[in-house]
Design a protein around this motif. Structure first.
Motif, PDB file in Angstrom:
ATOM      1  N   MET A  73       0.842  -1.208   0.000  1.00  0.00           N
ATOM      2  CA  MET A  73       0.000   0.000   0.000  1.00  0.00           C
ATOM      3  C   MET A  73       0.874   1.254   0.000  1.00  0.00           C
ATOM      4  O   MET A  73       0.609   2.216  -0.720  1.00  0.00           O
ATOM      5  CB  MET A  73      -0.862  -0.051   1.260  1.00  0.00           C
ATOM      6  N   GLY A  74       1.918   1.230   0.826  1.00  0.00           N
ATOM      7  CA  GLY A  74       2.834   2.368   0.866  1.00  0.00           C
ATOM      8  C   GLY A  74       3.416   2.646  -0.507  1.00  0.00           C
ATOM      9  O   GLY A  74       3.466   3.789  -0.964  1.00  0.00           O
ATOM     10  N   GLY A  75       3.840   1.583  -1.182  1.00  0.00           N
ATOM     11  CA  GLY A  75       4.396   1.744  -2.513  1.00  0.00           C
ATOM     12  C   GLY A  75       3.378   2.322  -3.477  1.00  0.00           C
ATOM     13  O   GLY A  75       3.678   3.240  -4.243  1.00  0.00           O
ATOM     14  N   VAL A  76       2.171   1.805  -3.404  1.00  0.00           N
ATOM     15  CA  VAL A  76       1.133   2.289  -4.310  1.00  0.00           C
ATOM     16  C   VAL A  76       0.873   3.778  -4.056  1.00  0.00           C
ATOM     17  O   VAL A  76       0.796   4.579  -4.990  1.00  0.00           O
ATOM     18  CB  VAL A  76      -0.159   1.469  -4.124  1.00  0.00           C
ATOM     19  N   LEU A  77       0.803   4.152  -2.797  1.00  0.00           N
ATOM     20  CA  LEU A  77       0.555   5.560  -2.475  1.00  0.00           C
ATOM     21  C   LEU A  77       1.677   6.446  -2.996  1.00  0.00           C
ATOM     22  O   LEU A  77       1.436   7.515  -3.546  1.00  0.00           O
ATOM     23  CB  LEU A  77       0.447   5.739  -0.964  1.00  0.00           C
ATOM     24  N   LEU A  78       2.927   5.972  -2.806  1.00  0.00           N
ATOM     25  CA  LEU A  78       4.058   6.762  -3.285  1.00  0.00           C
ATOM     26  C   LEU A  78       3.913   7.046  -4.765  1.00  0.00           C
ATOM     27  O   LEU A  78       4.121   8.163  -5.222  1.00  0.00           O
ATOM     28  CB  LEU A  78       5.350   5.983  -3.053  1.00  0.00           C
ATOM     29  N   TYR A  79       3.555   6.003  -5.524  1.00  0.00           N
ATOM     30  CA  TYR A  79       3.465   6.196  -6.961  1.00  0.00           C
ATOM     31  C   TYR A  79       2.178   6.883  -7.384  1.00  0.00           C
ATOM     32  O   TYR A  79       2.105   7.459  -8.456  1.00  0.00           O
ATOM     33  CB  TYR A  79       3.692   4.881  -7.696  1.00  0.00           C
TER      34      TYR A  79
ATOM     35  N   TYR B  63       4.642  10.978  -0.171  1.00  0.00           N
ATOM     36  CA  TYR B  63       5.891  10.382   0.312  1.00  0.00           C
ATOM     37  C   TYR B  63       5.772  10.089   1.800  1.00  0.00           C
ATOM     38  O   TYR B  63       6.088   8.981   2.264  1.00  0.00           O
ATOM     39  CB  TYR B  63       7.035  11.363   0.024  1.00  0.00           C
ATOM     40  N   LEU B  64       5.287  11.088   2.572  1.00  0.00           N
ATOM     41  CA  LEU B  64       5.220  10.919   4.027  1.00  0.00           C
ATOM     42  C   LEU B  64       4.268   9.784   4.396  1.00  0.00           C
ATOM     43  O   LEU B  64       4.624   8.883   5.160  1.00  0.00           O
ATOM     44  CB  LEU B  64       4.761  12.221   4.682  1.00  0.00           C
ATOM     45  N   VAL B  65       3.064   9.812   3.819  1.00  0.00           N
ATOM     46  CA  VAL B  65       2.091   8.783   4.182  1.00  0.00           C
ATOM     47  C   VAL B  65       2.570   7.412   3.718  1.00  0.00           C
ATOM     48  O   VAL B  65       2.504   6.426   4.454  1.00  0.00           O
ATOM     49  CB  VAL B  65       0.709   9.119   3.583  1.00  0.00           C
TER      50      VAL B  65
ATOM     51  N   LEU C 120      11.817   7.203  12.491  1.00  0.00           N
ATOM     52  CA  LEU C 120      11.442   7.751  11.183  1.00  0.00           C
ATOM     53  C   LEU C 120       9.980   8.144  11.180  1.00  0.00           C
ATOM     54  O   LEU C 120       9.616   9.229  10.754  1.00  0.00           O
ATOM     55  CB  LEU C 120      11.705   6.716  10.090  1.00  0.00           C
ATOM     56  N   ASN C 121       9.143   7.230  11.683  1.00  0.00           N
ATOM     57  CA  ASN C 121       7.714   7.499  11.634  1.00  0.00           C
ATOM     58  C   ASN C 121       7.361   8.766  12.385  1.00  0.00           C
ATOM     59  O   ASN C 121       6.542   9.554  11.913  1.00  0.00           O
ATOM     60  CB  ASN C 121       6.935   6.319  12.206  1.00  0.00           C
ATOM     61  N   SER C 122       7.979   8.961  13.566  1.00  0.00           N
ATOM     62  CA  SER C 122       7.617  10.174  14.292  1.00  0.00           C
ATOM     63  C   SER C 122       8.063  11.400  13.512  1.00  0.00           C
ATOM     64  O   SER C 122       7.334  12.386  13.427  1.00  0.00           O
ATOM     65  CB  SER C 122       8.197  10.145  15.700  1.00  0.00           C
ATOM     66  N   GLY C 123       9.258  11.332  12.914  1.00  0.00           N
ATOM     67  CA  GLY C 123       9.686  12.455  12.086  1.00  0.00           C
ATOM     68  C   GLY C 123       8.721  12.706  10.953  1.00  0.00           C
ATOM     69  O   GLY C 123       8.328  13.842  10.675  1.00  0.00           O
ATOM     70  N   LEU C 124       8.284  11.620  10.304  1.00  0.00           N
ATOM     71  CA  LEU C 124       7.358  11.774   9.180  1.00  0.00           C
ATOM     72  C   LEU C 124       6.043  12.383   9.639  1.00  0.00           C
ATOM     73  O   LEU C 124       5.473  13.255   8.979  1.00  0.00           O
ATOM     74  CB  LEU C 124       7.100  10.413   8.521  1.00  0.00           C
ATOM     75  N   PHE C 125       5.569  11.907  10.818  1.00  0.00           N
ATOM     76  CA  PHE C 125       4.321  12.457  11.348  1.00  0.00           C
ATOM     77  C   PHE C 125       4.453  13.958  11.577  1.00  0.00           C
ATOM     78  O   PHE C 125       3.565  14.742  11.221  1.00  0.00           O
ATOM     79  CB  PHE C 125       3.960  11.780  12.675  1.00  0.00           C
ATOM     80  N   LEU C 126       5.574  14.342  12.191  1.00  0.00           N
ATOM     81  CA  LEU C 126       5.753  15.759  12.479  1.00  0.00           C
ATOM     82  C   LEU C 126       5.761  16.566  11.191  1.00  0.00           C
ATOM     83  O   LEU C 126       5.150  17.629  11.088  1.00  0.00           O
ATOM     84  CB  LEU C 126       7.054  15.976  13.251  1.00  0.00           C
ATOM     85  N   ASN C 127       6.454  16.040  10.182  1.00  0.00           N
ATOM     86  CA  ASN C 127       6.505  16.755   8.918  1.00  0.00           C
ATOM     87  C   ASN C 127       5.115  16.831   8.296  1.00  0.00           C
ATOM     88  O   ASN C 127       4.723  17.851   7.732  1.00  0.00           O
ATOM     89  CB  ASN C 127       7.482  16.033   7.982  1.00  0.00           C
TER      90      ASN C 127
END
Lengths: 308, 551, 175, 297
Positions: free
Chosen positions: B126-132, B165-167, B221-228
């Motif tokens: 799912m992450g890959g699909v969202l990225l693309y 990218y973040l999600v 990483l996840n917390s950084g991504l959440f903050l961003n």
């Protein structure tokens, strides 16, 4: 902890020396690894030794010996690293920069606090003098790097960094922004001109001259357009009320050899091309496209190109 | 008298392909073997995409002032190339091999949490699909794979790419945490009763240590991504310096994850190599305990080295020195491993098969990548060379020369087990030589490009001395790699069409997965061979000289 | 479960580090801390801590097969959790009235993120506890002790995290 | 007074401590019968203690150097206890209450308690020493300000050192229990050490990265005179302090973990020797190859 900086060794030489030490050691290690791999591949090939080899589990002595060898090499390099670091980056407690560089998307603002010169992209330094650089950023993270003048240093919004810059020979040194800073990152190059102190003084005096005037009608028209077309919202010209700091300071624009962060030679054709459609010349640039008429363009180019 | 231990029957049949027919059942499968295969297909699929992106990058850089793609497109492509290759190719490939092999190697019938296993896979997917999907939603992310703010903030990147990218990464991160949880629990609870923790095959041991790394690194990483994400979507101020945030904090978060991530990608490859080299040298690994212990050392140390990615941000000399020390120290256990692998070949009887080819390419190229890595721990050299093509060369030597060659070795080695057919040796050699020569051509030259001043992530460059010719040759190398990969896919395609002919242990290997038929049945082990040492099948084959008993 | 908790612990550690980083290492003035009601939140904190104890006792009751006691204690635990959440919501409302929001400044951002994520975990915990509670009315004996143990650890973890959050957000600025 | 002179000055090397510790060592040699390695480790433990409390390093404390405190803490809390435990013969502990803990049986409450004692010593010892330092010199150490000459000054440093040493011994006990069969299981002890490492990382990072904020608030010239022998700026001093707690601390624990693991890999548990005939069996039941009856790949 007294750290002296001798003028004989520049940052680059220090770093280069260290790199050569490293390269020699690394080359020896690499050579040994490759040699042993191929030697064993050749010698212990199953075609030559089809029998089942002896099942040994390894040797603790070898491991301990090699680990201590590796630790020794590491210790040597730790020492070299720390001592070189101290020599390259010894910033005094209350730094008084000779030159303040601010990174913008995608050009360099340069200020000389001692003389009060403000310029953009055209960076001049005196030869044979160790100058302290103060690095800031106005928007995103940039990184200052002129390979032949030594280390790089990031420009981080909200932080102020310092580094020494020293050129021992006259000439032009090419560098580049080396932290990805957006679309035109590739176009954010640096050209540092190292001059002998006399020429440098002359350059500074020239930069401090009041803004040029002319009776040429094109020039006057250009000046009017410059003010009317909101160029002044971004660009400053010293000695006028316009002191915006979003785009490069244009007071002595015509004295610069190149513009657009070292992208184009500064002549009328290139300037015209740029004003006609900035995106076509430098994709992503923040300069808006004003859609000037031919006449306006000529007037503006005449005006800007007389700002010496 | 039977030597084998009977495995208990499962009390609850779980959905899998084998229980019923139809391709749709792949979606609902929770069998670790099928999920492992799906992970591998996912990795291969994204590898094609990432590879094509790489080809575009190299085509664009072939000569100065080239205008093949627009600068904006170029930013998206290199960002996606990095993100895809790391999070959607190497991670799934390694997790996939782990998912497939860990239960087989420790004598278990499935993972500890089969449903969590499927969940992890689909999260990654799912992450890959969202990225693309971002490309359909107004442009891909374009702030580099490490997404430094403030460039990744709304003010400077207003397209939705970064949000995707973040999600996307949060989802793959959750997937990886799930997989890691599963690995740890499986290894701890599902081992064959005779197998003690210090008898694990090295691949399993390294995946086990690796899982702890993942458990600790991905939340950062996840917390950084959440903050961003909060910054971008809810106008928070974490990484926006102009309103009190700190651009540096992201770098700390990201690299505190990012450096362990390098080892997360490298350790399983080390594990594969530690299986392949002994089997094809026909000797046990030289110094098992040093190889295994150095893994733990690497894992522990990898958390104290992240700031070497940040030597140029203006940390003080005192901080930099300590980070330099710990970064150099991590080279010692890594170097020890290389020595042990070479030591395994000493006085062996080396069979030059394709997995062994790749293992040797791994040894040489990874050594080069490791050495150039040490040069980044030497702070002044880092000041000069970081963020240049020297760095690009270094990471590719580590990720391709290290992880990818490991994965190739693993795929050639376990392909017979997974599919019941051996990949063609002739085509494998073509693949090997084209890829390895192309790889070294491409990336070795980039060391030099970096030294003469070429920064990374530029979409074009002025025509300076040597830049043109080096870049051109680099691109030619990339084309070689591309051809090599085409051969590889052709090899897989043709092999899969052949009938299954492989016996249960085609390489004369000695870990438990080779005791079951190729491919294994749905229930892996009807009965498990006795396990008394680290090489149970060796003991069975050579009862006259078994290994030292460990239990 | 323990591993998941460990992993979560890293997540919270990162968030707390962010908060501490902004508090101590930047020169921005902290607007949020001045507007927080420590005493009130302290009382709600006590509720949360108390809920941990009730959960311990309810687990013991279950082990000793005292089902009624177990149900009562479980209900109290859930109730305490809900009280805590109400306290949080109350706090948020107060701050919103004072125009302090996520997007106001850096402390708004970090305060709401940190406490918000914690609140989310408390809510998840309450849901998990409620499920256990709900099941207990049916075929209780099938509720495996491992499920209880998992939720148990989780709930204590959430509590401990709150203690840290409480210390750093509420107490530390007062020192 | 430069660094070298300072260290060479005899008056900075404490004689009483030297004699005292020397006597302890002689007593150790006379009273206990131990292996050479144990003697060496006891000797080095005493050496580190002397460096911490008797050598010029300890005097540096008076100059308000935060990094020195950290170095002392590192020695006393982490290094010395391990050396001491290694050097004492197991008989010495036979009768004590401590030895009755059997960590291999996993009394998790005891383990957690021992760990927490270590962590408290790590954080508390540091806070307390920083506070004392602050009250001696009247300046903020790591953000801790205590007014000059407050009551806290009168806590003798040696008492704190003693407490920290005791806590260090307690902390390392589960891993270096003199009776090796009662030690924590290897993998568990690696985790035990790793979490401790995490705790000291956090402390170190906090100290190191709060330095930039501290330096902004401090006036600089004062320090160069105060810290006469080793003139470090506040910021550098504090950064080094944090990094000492972090990097050598962690590396020490990593090395310990390695040692534990290396021994563990090679350690065949003899419990299954009861069943030796399985080795002798030579029949290898070759299994027939069975293919999955449905498509796979």
């Amino acid at each position: 902890m007294t750290l002296t900086f001798s003028l004989e060794t520049t940052n680059v030489e220090l770093i280069n020396n260290l790199f050569i030490y490293f390269l020699v050691v690394a080359a020896i290690i690499f050579f040994l690894v490759v040699f042993y791999i191929f030697y064993y591949l050749y010698k212990y090939n199953s075609e030559k030794r089809p029998d089942l080899p002896e099942q040994r589990e390894g040797s603790v002595k070898v491991e301990i010996f090699l680990t201590s060898l590796a630790t020794t090499i590491t210790a040597v390099f730790v020492y070299l690293t720390i001592s070189t670091m101290g020599k390259v980056q010894n910033i005094p407690e209350n730094p008084e920069p000779f030159l303040q560089i601010t990174g913008h998307q995608w050009w360099w603002e340069a200020k000389y606090p001692n003389s009060g010169v403000t310029t953009a992209n055209q960076i001049h330094i005196p030869v044979g003098k160790k100058v302290l650089l103060q690095l800031n950023s106005a928007d995103v993270i940039h990184s200052w790097w002129v390979p032949e003048l030594g280390r790089k240093m990031d420009m981080i919004p909200g932080n102020t960094n310092y580094m020494w810059l020293y050129a021992d020979k006259e000439g032009e040194y090419l560098g580049t922004c080396s932290e990805f800073c957006g679309q035109a990152h590739a176009r954010m190059r640096i050209r540092v001109t190292a001059q002998n102190p006399k020429d440098f003084e002359a350059w500074q005096t020239q930069q401090l001259k009041p803004v040029a005037t002319s009776e040429n009608s094109n020039f006057i028209e250009g000046k009017r357009l410059f003010e009317q077309k909101t160029c002044t919202n971004c660009h400053a010209i010293n000695g006028t009320p316009y002191q915006a700091n979003i785009g490069p300071n244009l007071t002595h624009f015509a004295s610069r050899k190149r513009f657009l962060a070292d992208m184009k030679i500064n002549n009328k054709e290139n300037l015209k091309e740029w004003l006609e459609d900035p995106q076509k010349v430098k994709s992503g640039a923040h300069m808006p496209n004003f859609i000037f008429s031919k006449k306006e363009l000529n007037a503006l180019v005449t005006y800007i190109h007389n700002l010496k | 008298m039977s030597l084998y231990i009977k495995m208990p029957e499962e009390n609850e049949p779980l959905p899998s392909l084998k229980r019923a027919r139809g391709k749709l059942l792949w979606i609902s499968s929770v069998d670790h073997k099928q999920l492992g295969i799906m992970y591998l297909w996912l990795a291969l699929f994204f590898f094609i995409i990432g590879g094509l992106q790489a080809m575009i990058i190299r085509a664009q850089l072939s000569w100065p002032e080239n205008h093949l793609v627009s600068p904006e497109m170029y930013s998206q492509i290199f960002t996606m190339h990095g993100t895809t290759m790391i999070f959607l190719v190497l991670m799934p490939a390694l997790i996939g091999l782990g998912t497939y092999l860990i239960p087989l190697m420790i004598g278990a019938n499935d993972m500890a949490f089969p449903r969590l296993n499927a969940f992890s896979f689909w999260m990654t997917c799912m992450g890959g699909v969202l990225l693309y999907f971002s490309f359909l939603a107004g442009g891909g992310p374009k702030a580099g794979w490490f997404n430094y703010p403030p460039l990744s903030e709304m003010n400077y990147t207003s397209t939705a790419g970064v949000d995707y990218y973040l999600v996307g990464l949060i989802l793959t991160g959750i997937g990886s945490i799930g997989a890691a949880l599963n690995f740890v629990t499986t290894v701890l609870c599902m081992r064959s009763p005779e197998m003690k923790l210090n008898m694990l095959p090295l691949f399993v041991w390294m995946m086990f240590v690796n899982a702890f790394l993942m458990l600790a690194a991905f939340p950062l990483l996840n917390s950084g991504l959440f903050l961003n994400l909060l910054d971008r979507q809810f106008d928070a101020h974490f990484f926006i310096p102009s309103s009190g945030g700190s651009a540096l904090l992201w770098q700390h978060f990201f690299w505190a994850f990012g450096h362990p991530e390098v080892y997360i990608l490298a350790l399983p490859a080390f594990g594969i190599i530690s299986e392949v080299i002994p089997v094809f040298s026909r000797r046990p690994i030289f110094g098992y305990k040093f190889v295994a212990a150095s893994t733990v050392a690497i894992a522990l140390l990898s958390y104290s080295v992240w700031a070497h990615h940040m030597f140029t941000v203006g940390l003080s000399n005192a901080v930099n020195s300590f980070f330099a020390i710990s970064s150099m120290l991590i080279g010692i256990p890594t170097g020890l491993k290389v020595i042990n692998w070479i030591g395994t070949m000493y006085k062996g009887s080396i069979r030059l098969t394709i997995p062994m080819f790749f293992a040797i390419a791994f040894l040489i190229d990874f050594t080069l990548g490791g050495l150039s890595g040490i040069s980044f721990a030497i702070v002044p050299i880092d000041w000069q060379l970081t963020d240049t093509y020297y760095l690009v060369a270094h990471i590719h030597y580590v990720f391709l020369g290290g992880s990818l060659f490991g994965i190739f070795a693993g795929i050639y080695y376990w392909f017979p087990k997974i599919s019941g057919r051996k990949l063609s040796k002739r085509l494998g050699k073509w693949h090997f030589w084209l890829f390895v020569i192309g790889f070294n051509l491409t990336f070795f030259l980039q060391h030099i490009l970096g030294m003469i001043g070429m920064p990374r992530r530029i979409y074009t460059y002025p025509d300076l001395p040597y830049w043109k010719v080096l870049n051109l040759f680099s691109s030619i190398g990339a084309f070689f790699m591309f051809t090599g990969m085409a051969v590889f896919f052709w090899n897989i395609y043709t092999t899969l069409k052949k009938p299954r002919t492989v016996t249960s242990n085609p390489w004369n290997a000695w870990t438990l997965e080779w005791a079951v038929p190729s491919p294994p049945n749905l229930k892996n082990f009807v009965e498990i061979p006795p396990v008394h040492s680290r090489r149970p099948l060796w003991d069975l084959d050579h009862p006259d000289k078994p290994d030292k008993r460990l239990n | 479960m323990l591993l998941l908790i460990a992993s979560e612990a890293f997540f919270f550690m990162a968030l707390i580090i962010a908060y501490v980083y902004y508090r101590n290492f930047t020169n921005a003035t902290d607007t949020v801390a001045k507007n927080l009601d420590v005493v009130k939140t302290g009382i709600f904190t006590l509720f949360l801590i108390a809920s941990s104890f009730t959960l311990i006792f309810s687990k013991k009751a279950l082990l000793n097969e005292k089902y009624v006691l177990y149900k009562i204690l479980m209900a109290t635990t859930i109730l305490f959790g809900i009280v805590f959440i109400i306290g949080q919501v109350n706090e948020y409302m107060g701050l919103y009235k004072k125009q302090i929001t996520l997007s106001q400044d850096i402390f708004g951002s970090s305060f709401f993120t940190l406490t918000g994520f914690h609140g989310l975990h408390v809510i998840l915990g309450i849901i998990a506890l409620s499920i256990l509670f709900g099941i207990s009315f049916g075929k209780l004996k099938i509720v495996s002790i491992s499920a209880i143990q998992g939720v148990d650890i989780y709930w204590h973890f959430v509590d401990v995290v709150w203690l840290f959050v409480f210390y750093f957000v509420y107490i530390n600025p007062l020192l | 007074m430069n660094v070298l002179n300072y260290f060479l000055d005899a008056s900075h090397w404490s004689l009483p401590w030297l004699i005292g510790l020397g006597l302890v060592f002689i007593g150790y040699l006379l009273l206990l019968r131990t292996a050479i390695l144990q003697k060496v480790s006891f000797f080095s433990a005493l050496l580190f203690i002397y460096i911490t409390i008797g050598s010029p390093v300890s005097q540096l404390n008076n100059f308000g150097l935060h990094s020195v405190i950290m170095l002392q803490q590192f020695f006393i809390l982490m290094l010395v206890p391990v050396l001491i435990l290694k050097s004492l013969p197991s008989e010495l502990f036979k009768e004590t209450r401590l030895a009755s803990f059997n960590f291999s049986k996993n009394p998790s409450y005891a383990i957690v308690a021992f760990w927490i004692i270590g962590a408290i010593a790590m954080w508390g010892g540091h806070l307390l020493s920083a506070a004392i330092l602050s009250s001696k010199t009247g300046v903020a150490i790591c953000g801790i300000v205590v007014s000059k000459g407050s009551w806290i000054t009168h806590i003798p440093g040696i008492l704190i050192m003693g407490l920290v040493l005791w806590a260090g011994l307690i902390f390392s006990f589960p891993i270096f229990h003199p009776d090796s069969s009662k030690r924590l299981a290897p993998v568990a002890s690696v985790i035990y050490l790793f979490t401790a490492c995490l705790s000291c990382s956090l402390l170190g990072l906090y100290v190191a990265f709060s330095a930039s904020a501290a330096s902004a608030a401090e006036a600089v010239p004062f320090f160069t005179t105060l810290r006469n022998p080793i003139p470090l700026s506040v910021r550098t001093d504090q950064e080094i302090a944090g990094m000492i707690m972090w990097v050598p601390g962690c590396i020490f624990y990593v090395v310990l973990s390695m040692g534990i693991l290396l021994r563990w890999y090679n350690d065949p548990i003899t419990e299954t020797e009861k069943n030796p005939e399985t080795i002798k069996t030579s029949t290898i039941p070759k299994k027939t190859i069975q293919y999955g009856n449905t498509e796979q790949i």
